[in-house]
Scaffold this motif. Sequence first.
Motif, short mmCIF file in Angstrom:
data_model
loop_
_atom_site.label_atom_id
_atom_site.label_comp_id
_atom_site.label_asym_id
_atom_site.label_seq_id
_atom_site.Cartn_x
_atom_site.Cartn_y
_atom_site.Cartn_z
N ARG A 195 3.47 16.40 -16.01
CA ARG A 195 2.60 15.33 -16.52
C ARG A 195 2.06 14.51 -15.35
N GLY A 196 0.75 14.38 -15.28
CA GLY A 196 0.12 13.58 -14.22
C GLY A 196 0.21 12.10 -14.53
N GLY A 212 10.84 16.68 -12.84
CA GLY A 212 10.57 15.26 -13.00
C GLY A 212 11.54 14.42 -12.19
N HIS A 213 11.05 13.35 -11.61
CA HIS A 213 11.89 12.45 -10.82
C HIS A 213 11.80 11.03 -11.37
N VAL A 239 0.80 -1.22 0.00
CA VAL A 239 0.00 0.00 0.00
C VAL A 239 0.84 1.27 0.00
N GLY A 240 2.09 1.19 0.43
CA GLY A 240 2.95 2.35 0.36
C GLY A 240 3.21 2.79 -1.07
N SER A 241 3.10 1.85 -2.01
CA SER A 241 3.31 2.17 -3.42
C SER A 241 2.06 2.74 -4.06
N SER A 242 0.90 2.50 -3.47
CA SER A 242 -0.36 2.92 -4.09
C SER A 242 -0.97 4.16 -3.44
N ASP A 243 -0.49 4.54 -2.25
CA ASP A 243 -1.02 5.75 -1.60
C ASP A 243 -0.80 6.97 -2.49
N GLU A 257 0.12 12.01 -6.07
CA GLU A 257 1.56 12.07 -5.84
C GLU A 257 2.32 12.57 -7.06
N ILE A 258 1.99 12.04 -8.23
CA ILE A 258 2.67 12.43 -9.47
C ILE A 258 1.69 13.26 -10.27
N ASN A 259 1.73 14.57 -10.14
CA ASN A 259 0.72 15.43 -10.73
C ASN A 259 1.31 16.38 -11.75
N ALA A 260 0.43 16.96 -12.57
CA ALA A 260 0.87 17.82 -13.67
C ALA A 260 1.34 19.19 -13.21
#
Length: 268
Positions: free
Chosen positions: A214-215, A206-207, A175-179, A198-201
């Motif tokens: 980019r979302g 970029g990481h 679940v730590g990967s999906s939060d 977490e990863i939003n536009a």
Amino acid sequence: MVRTIAVAHFILIGAHATGTNAGWVDPDTEEQFHNTKAFSPGDAREYKLVFSDEFNVEGRSFRDGDDPKWTAIDKNDYTNDALHFYKSENVQTRNGVLKVKTELKDNLYRAFDEEKKTFYSDKKTVQSGMVQGWNKFCITGGIVEFSAMLPGNPQIGGLWPALWLLGNLARATYVGSSDYVWPFSYNGCDNNNRVSQEINACSKVGHYGMHPGRGRGAPEIDILEAMGGEPGPLPNTHVQRPYFSSSLQVSTLVFGATFSMDGFVCKQ
């Protein structure tokens, strides 16, 4: 008590796929399944087989690192208040099918209390199996076909078998990967809601090889979920047991936002 789900045939027919060419198409897959056409009226696209597994090889091991296509996990499942513990020994190939066995068996494990932020010893009395293709083969569009026999009696509860797809940025039961990653598909910048994804536009940097602005996320496609039990409603829903469902799970959390899905533009 022993219940088994048996999968005899699993293939992906897609126009877009990623991975190495390390024998993704099972040589036992019959020629008739190597090509197909789209099922939607007016769609003239043709699809070529890119992945298949007939499970004909007897006694395959699916422990972590043993199989190039699948991994059977060895860990606790604490999603959806699950009562079972996953063990790779409960996933086997026998007589031309992949068998996932559920049985009454004790497992002691180290659990974590999210509220107290401490570890403690716990025990589960049901042992089952989960098979994942995470980080091995990715398909970004196409057709999925399988042949499977579900376990148990539809009038008796306690089992919740499923065959489903999840975006590779998250891993099921970790679940730590999906939060804040599942089940997002929003690719617009909304500063009022950016903390939810977490990863939003809105991100300007970029990481991990991802593009800035980019979302990204991990939507879910439940090809099938089935739950047996005595006829009656599930709590807080209009769903009645026993049930069989298919679903697409995506999220934007932004009212009126749009997202795209294989050429279709949808509004939330």
